[in-house]
Structure formats: C-alpha cells, structure tokens
Write a protein that holds these residues in place. Structure first.
Motif, PDB file in Angstrom:
ATOM      1  N   THR A  84       0.490  -1.231  -2.648  1.00  0.00           N
ATOM      2  CA  THR A  84      -0.406  -1.742  -3.695  1.00  0.00           C
ATOM      3  C   THR A  84       0.374  -2.280  -4.882  1.00  0.00           C
ATOM      4  N   ARG A  85       1.596  -1.801  -5.079  1.00  0.00           N
ATOM      5  CA  ARG A  85       2.387  -2.316  -6.204  1.00  0.00           C
ATOM      6  C   ARG A  85       2.788  -3.775  -6.000  1.00  0.00           C
ATOM      7  N   THR A  86       2.604  -4.301  -4.821  1.00  0.00           N
ATOM      8  CA  THR A  86       2.872  -5.713  -4.532  1.00  0.00           C
ATOM      9  C   THR A  86       1.902  -6.617  -5.284  1.00  0.00           C
ATOM     10  N   LEU A  87       0.751  -6.080  -5.628  1.00  0.00           N
ATOM     11  CA  LEU A  87      -0.251  -6.896  -6.312  1.00  0.00           C
ATOM     12  C   LEU A  87       0.191  -7.324  -7.710  1.00  0.00           C
ATOM     13  N   ALA A  88       1.034  -6.541  -8.365  1.00  0.00           N
ATOM     14  CA  ALA A  88       1.470  -6.895  -9.723  1.00  0.00           C
ATOM     15  C   ALA A  88       2.242  -8.213  -9.750  1.00  0.00           C
ATOM     16  N   PRO A  89       3.311  -8.373  -8.966  1.00  0.00           N
ATOM     17  CA  PRO A  89       4.001  -9.658  -9.018  1.00  0.00           C
ATOM     18  C   PRO A  89       3.176 -10.815  -8.470  1.00  0.00           C
ATOM     19  N   LEU A  90       2.339 -10.552  -7.474  1.00  0.00           N
ATOM     20  CA  LEU A  90       1.510 -11.635  -6.946  1.00  0.00           C
ATOM     21  C   LEU A  90       0.448 -12.071  -7.957  1.00  0.00           C
ATOM     22  N   ALA A  91      -0.131 -11.113  -8.671  1.00  0.00           N
ATOM     23  CA  ALA A  91      -1.096 -11.455  -9.725  1.00  0.00           C
ATOM     24  C   ALA A  91      -0.405 -12.177 -10.874  1.00  0.00           C
ATOM     25  N   ALA A  92       0.802 -11.736 -11.223  1.00  0.00           N
ATOM     26  CA  ALA A  92       1.555 -12.416 -12.277  1.00  0.00           C
ATOM     27  C   ALA A  92       1.910 -13.838 -11.862  1.00  0.00           C
ATOM     28  N   LEU A  93       2.219 -14.021 -10.592  1.00  0.00           N
ATOM     29  CA  LEU A  93       2.485 -15.371 -10.079  1.00  0.00           C
ATOM     30  C   LEU A  93       1.241 -16.239 -10.203  1.00  0.00           C
ATOM     31  N   ALA A  94       0.097 -15.680  -9.860  1.00  0.00           N
ATOM     32  CA  ALA A  94      -1.158 -16.431  -9.983  1.00  0.00           C
ATOM     33  C   ALA A  94      -1.448 -16.779 -11.439  1.00  0.00           C
ATOM     34  N   VAL A  95      -1.185 -15.851 -12.352  1.00  0.00           N
ATOM     35  CA  VAL A  95      -1.380 -16.119 -13.782  1.00  0.00           C
ATOM     36  C   VAL A  95      -0.440 -17.237 -14.240  1.00  0.00           C
ATOM     37  N   THR A  96       0.809 -17.173 -13.809  1.00  0.00           N
ATOM     38  CA  THR A  96       1.786 -18.193 -14.200  1.00  0.00           C
ATOM     39  C   THR A  96       1.361 -19.567 -13.703  1.00  0.00           C
ATOM     40  N   VAL A  97       0.996 -19.655 -12.436  1.00  0.00           N
ATOM     41  CA  VAL A  97       0.578 -20.948 -11.870  1.00  0.00           C
ATOM     42  C   VAL A  97      -0.697 -21.434 -12.555  1.00  0.00           C
ATOM     43  N   GLY A  98      -1.645 -20.530 -12.751  1.00  0.00           N
ATOM     44  CA  GLY A  98      -2.890 -20.918 -13.418  1.00  0.00           C
ATOM     45  C   GLY A  98      -2.677 -21.422 -14.832  1.00  0.00           C
ATOM     46  N   LEU A  99      -1.864 -20.716 -15.599  1.00  0.00           N
ATOM     47  CA  LEU A  99      -1.576 -21.173 -16.962  1.00  0.00           C
ATOM     48  C   LEU A  99      -0.864 -22.516 -16.960  1.00  0.00           C
ATOM     49  N   HIS A 100       0.039 -22.701 -16.021  1.00  0.00           N
ATOM     50  CA  HIS A 100       0.771 -23.968 -16.003  1.00  0.00           C
ATOM     51  C   HIS A 100      -0.139 -25.131 -15.585  1.00  0.00           C
ATOM     52  N   LEU A 101      -0.998 -24.906 -14.625  1.00  0.00           N
ATOM     53  CA  LEU A 101      -1.923 -25.972 -14.236  1.00  0.00           C
ATOM     54  C   LEU A 101      -2.936 -26.264 -15.330  1.00  0.00           C
ATOM     55  N   TRP A 102      -3.281 -25.231 -16.094  1.00  0.00           N
ATOM     56  CA  TRP A 102      -4.270 -25.404 -17.155  1.00  0.00           C
ATOM     57  C   TRP A 102      -3.681 -26.109 -18.372  1.00  0.00           C
ATOM     58  N   ARG A 103      -2.510 -25.655 -18.856  1.00  0.00           N
ATOM     59  CA  ARG A 103      -1.969 -26.163 -20.114  1.00  0.00           C
ATOM     60  C   ARG A 103      -0.739 -27.058 -19.976  1.00  0.00           C
ATOM     61  N   ARG A 104      -0.081 -27.017 -18.820  1.00  0.00           N
ATOM     62  CA  ARG A 104       1.154 -27.788 -18.602  1.00  0.00           C
ATOM     63  C   ARG A 104       2.210 -27.475 -19.665  1.00  0.00           C
ATOM     64  N   ASN A 105       2.345 -26.195 -19.974  1.00  0.00           N
ATOM     65  CA  ASN A 105       3.301 -25.749 -20.973  1.00  0.00           C
ATOM     66  C   ASN A 105       4.171 -24.667 -20.333  1.00  0.00           C
ATOM     67  N   ALA A 106       5.440 -24.990 -20.099  1.00  0.00           N
ATOM     68  CA  ALA A 106       6.329 -24.073 -19.388  1.00  0.00           C
ATOM     69  C   ALA A 106       6.505 -22.761 -20.149  1.00  0.00           C
ATOM     70  N   LEU A 107       6.658 -22.831 -21.455  1.00  0.00           N
ATOM     71  CA  LEU A 107       6.857 -21.616 -22.235  1.00  0.00           C
ATOM     72  C   LEU A 107       5.640 -20.701 -22.147  1.00  0.00           C
ATOM     73  N   LEU A 108       4.466 -21.271 -22.278  1.00  0.00           N
ATOM     74  CA  LEU A 108       3.239 -20.478 -22.165  1.00  0.00           C
ATOM     75  C   LEU A 108       3.117 -19.866 -20.765  1.00  0.00           C
ATOM     76  N   SER A 109       3.433 -20.634 -19.745  1.00  0.00           N
ATOM     77  CA  SER A 109       3.343 -20.137 -18.372  1.00  0.00           C
ATOM     78  C   SER A 109       4.306 -18.984 -18.133  1.00  0.00           C
ATOM     79  N   ILE A 110       5.545 -19.139 -18.570  1.00  0.00           N
ATOM     80  CA  ILE A 110       6.556 -18.095 -18.370  1.00  0.00           C
ATOM     81  C   ILE A 110       6.189 -16.836 -19.142  1.00  0.00           C
ATOM     82  N   LEU A 111       5.839 -16.991 -20.404  1.00  0.00           N
ATOM     83  CA  LEU A 111       5.482 -15.823 -21.216  1.00  0.00           C
ATOM     84  C   LEU A 111       4.216 -15.146 -20.701  1.00  0.00           C
TER      85      LEU A 111
END
Length: 109
Positions: free
Chosen positions: A66-93
């Motif tokens: 179940t701990r696998t969900l943390a990095p996969l969810a963080a990956l989804a957040v990163t991709v979602g933020l980048h597709l939404w705002r196109r801001n690398a710093l915001l996506s990484i943070l």
C-alpha cells in the motif's frame, strides 16, 4: 624545499589553466546559441531527463504494498499540476509536497 622560481611558475601555470578552463564555456557559448542542434536539445532534453528520473525512481517500487500509492499519487499530482499550469517549479514542489505528506502521514507504518 622547492626553488622559489619553480613555485612561482607552478602557481602561474595553475592559475592560467584554471582561468582558461573557467573562461572556455563562456567563449564557446556564443556560437552554440545559434546551433540548431543545441536549440533542438534544449526543447527535448527536459522531457527526456524527466522520463529517465521517473524510470529510475519507480524501478524498484513494489506494486503489492500500500505504500506504493504515495509515489504514484505524487506522480499523478505532479503530472496534473504540470498539465494544468505548465509551471515546472509548481509541478515539482506540488509533487514533492504530496509525496512527503502521503508517505509520512497517510501511508506511514
């Protein structure tokens, strides 16, 4: 003890080589900016580096825990933020923050 002239010559040679090595990138930068190859790489390399980092970070991830969900969810957040705002710093943070919160609070053992 080394001769004084030898010591001074060695210091001057070391200083000259150090200065030349530090000045070389700036001297080579001007002709490279006009290069079509460098312009192509500057557009393509960030995505390539991210794919390599993704493969490196997720290569040993056990899919049955179940701990696998943390990095996969963080990956989804990163991709979602980048597709939404196109801001690398915001996506990484945002992805880093999501991973830290999920790994340390939600999926902590």
């Amino acid at each position: 003890m080394p001769d004084t002239r030898y010591t001074i010559a060695a210091v001057l040679v070391a200083a000259t080589v150090t200065f030349a090595l530090r000045a070389l990138p700036f001297a080579a930068l001007t002709p490279l900016r006009a290069s079509s190859t460098v312009q192509y790489l500057s557009r393509r390399m960030p995505a390539g580096v991210m794919v390599i980092l993704l493969a490196y970070c997720l290569r040993d991830l056990p899919l049955t825990h179940t701990r696998t969900l943390a990095p996969l969810a963080a990956l989804a957040v990163t991709v979602g933020l980048h597709l939404w705002r196109r801001n690398a710093l915001l996506s990484i943070l945002g992805g880093t923050l999501a991973h830290v919160i999920l790994a340390s609070a939600v999926f902590a053992r």
